[in-house]
Motif scaffolding. Structure first.
Motif, PDB file in Angstrom:
ATOM      1  N   ILE A 159       0.840  -1.204   0.000  1.00 25.77           N
ATOM      2  CA  ILE A 159       0.000   0.000   0.000  1.00 25.77           C
ATOM      3  C   ILE A 159       0.874   1.253   0.000  1.00 25.77           C
ATOM      4  O   ILE A 159       0.581   2.235  -0.689  1.00 25.77           O
ATOM      5  N   VAL A 160       1.963   1.212   0.758  1.00 25.29           N
ATOM      6  CA  VAL A 160       2.891   2.355   0.794  1.00 25.29           C
ATOM      7  C   VAL A 160       3.485   2.602  -0.591  1.00 25.29           C
ATOM      8  O   VAL A 160       3.557   3.744  -1.064  1.00 25.29           O
ATOM      9  N   LEU A 161       3.902   1.519  -1.252  1.00 29.07           N
ATOM     10  CA  LEU A 161       4.508   1.647  -2.584  1.00 29.07           C
ATOM     11  C   LEU A 161       3.486   2.050  -3.640  1.00 29.07           C
ATOM     12  O   LEU A 161       3.815   2.733  -4.616  1.00 29.07           O
ATOM     13  N   TRP A 162       2.242   1.605  -3.455  1.00 31.59           N
ATOM     14  CA  TRP A 162       1.172   1.936  -4.419  1.00 31.59           C
ATOM     15  C   TRP A 162       0.773   3.406  -4.321  1.00 31.59           C
ATOM     16  O   TRP A 162       0.419   4.022  -5.323  1.00 31.59           O
ATOM     17  N   TRP A 163       0.823   3.965  -3.116  1.00 23.75           N
ATOM     18  CA  TRP A 163       0.299   5.314  -2.875  1.00 23.75           C
ATOM     19  C   TRP A 163       0.989   6.332  -3.783  1.00 23.75           C
ATOM     20  O   TRP A 163       2.202   6.454  -3.789  1.00 23.75           O
ATOM     21  N   PRO A 164       0.212   7.071  -4.576  1.00 20.75           N
ATOM     22  CA  PRO A 164       0.805   8.025  -5.526  1.00 20.75           C
ATOM     23  C   PRO A 164       1.414   9.242  -4.826  1.00 20.75           C
ATOM     24  O   PRO A 164       0.938   9.671  -3.775  1.00 20.75           O
TER      25      PRO A 164
END
Length: 370
Positions: A159-164
């Motif tokens: 989720i951290v890596l996905w967050w734009p």
């Protein structure tokens, strides 16, 4: 977020994913099969679950047990499971001469054994063992437990890596660009559907830790009851030695007494103690409730059949009530077919995560070489 921190999270996400990928693949695949265990088993083995014809009256359970013990050389009985559904067969479990547990399906109206199978040889028993222990015993349990913890981290770090970085790019992160290159579609599929399934996968993973770690289960009781100690499910038997007396219809009397105590419609299971200390435990599942696994319990003297203790569901601690919900939440059966289908689809997607993640890594490795 700090760029260096996000880079470090990405590094851990990549390498922990590669390390645990195969285990996650196996656990997710077997988990998706186990979601519909009851339905699949009944479909492929109808003779094990349904009687050919519903009779006028069921035989006393003790008559059935005596025939099984004599015919199949069963030395003792572990469990007897009766069902409210008149079409369901009676299920009996017990060890044979070789100390291997056998499961018998019996017509409760005629006493005929419809089918029998070694408990460990049952297909779904093998799948469950693979799901929890990789068929490697305690070592396999440790491996799946660690992999489950890693998977929880993978979900959170994902989720951290996905967050734009910028909210204007949010729409792009929420869709898969199907007409792009394979590399782009693979990355979109991994990250976008990872976001959509995040919450359900997190719940399934966290509840799965209950079977891997005692500290996690103790944490549930600590939060719910204020104490980490799990209440014992066993009750000591008041009669210490087997007195001589009439044991006719011993099991049938226990079933009848349980039904007189708990008058709701339900499926009832007798669990005989494996030692000489504890009482017979009887569990009656309340099928009138919309949520599964709502059961009440009763304890009987293993020698005399007299009632020792009753434990209705209402008297369970909050921790016990939550613990009983862990299984239906984990398997998706909590609200019937809608949540089962959701759990099945999400588990199938989880099967693809190690594969798409590996493809992403191989693509980056190839790019660096160039």
């Amino acid at each position: 977020m700090n760029k260096t921190l996000k880079k470090n999270i990405g590094f851990l996400h990549l390498w922990l994913g590669l390390i645990s990928g195969l285990i996650v693949f196996i656990v997710a695949l077997t988990g998706s099969i186990l979601v519909f265990e009851d339905e699949l088993d009944q479909f492929f083995n109808p003779e094990f679950y349904k009687v050919a014809a519903v009779g006028k009256e069921k035989l006393p359970v003790d008559v059935i047990i005596a025939d099984i013990e004599k015919q199949y050389h069963i030395t003792e009985i572990d469990r007897i499971h009766t069902f409210y559904d008149p079409e369901r067969s009676l299920i009996v479990t017990g060890p044979d001469d070789n100390k291997k547990d056998q499961i018998f399906s019996v017509d409760p109206y005629t006493g005929k054994v419809l089918a029998s199978i070694p408990q460990k040889g049952r297909f779904f028993s093998v799948v469950l063992d693979l799901h929890r222990h990789l068929i490697l015993g305690k070592f396999g349990k440790a491996v799946t437990g660690i992999s489950c913890l890693i998977f929880v981290f993978m979900l959170l770090s994902g989720i951290v890596l996905w967050w734009p970085k910028k909210m204007k790019n949010l729409k792009q992160r929420l869709t898969v660009k199907w007409d792009a290159s394979f590399k782009r579609v693979n990355w979109d599929f991994h990250s976008t559907f990872g976001f959509y399934t995040f919450l359900v996968l997190l719940v399934i993973s966290l509840t799965g830790l209950t079977w891997s770690y005692k500290w996690f289960e103790s944490g549930i009781y600590l939060l719910a009851d204020g104490t980490a100690k799990k209440p014992s499910a066993k009750v000591e038997n008041p009669t210490k030695t087997d007195p001589k007396g009439d044991k006719t219809f011993f099991y049938q009397k226990i079933f009848s007494k349980t039904d007189s105590i708990y008058k709701f419609k339900g499926d009832t299971q007798i669990r005989m103690p494996s030692d000489t200390i504890n009482s017979v435990m009887v569990i009656k599942l309340n099928i009138e409730k919309s949520i599964p696994n709502i059961s009440s319990m009763a304890y009987f003297d293993k020698y005399t059949g007299e009632i020792v203790k009753t434990k209705p569901y209402e008297s369970f601690s909050n921790g016990d009530k939550i613990r009983r919900l862990i299984y239906p939440i984990h398997t998706g059966s909590i609200y019937g077919y809608p949540t089962k289908i959701l759990a099945f689809l999400v588990c199938l997607f989880a099967v693809t995560l190690p594969v798409t993640g590996l493809i992403i890594w191989l693509g980056r490795k190839k790019t660096k070489k160039k």
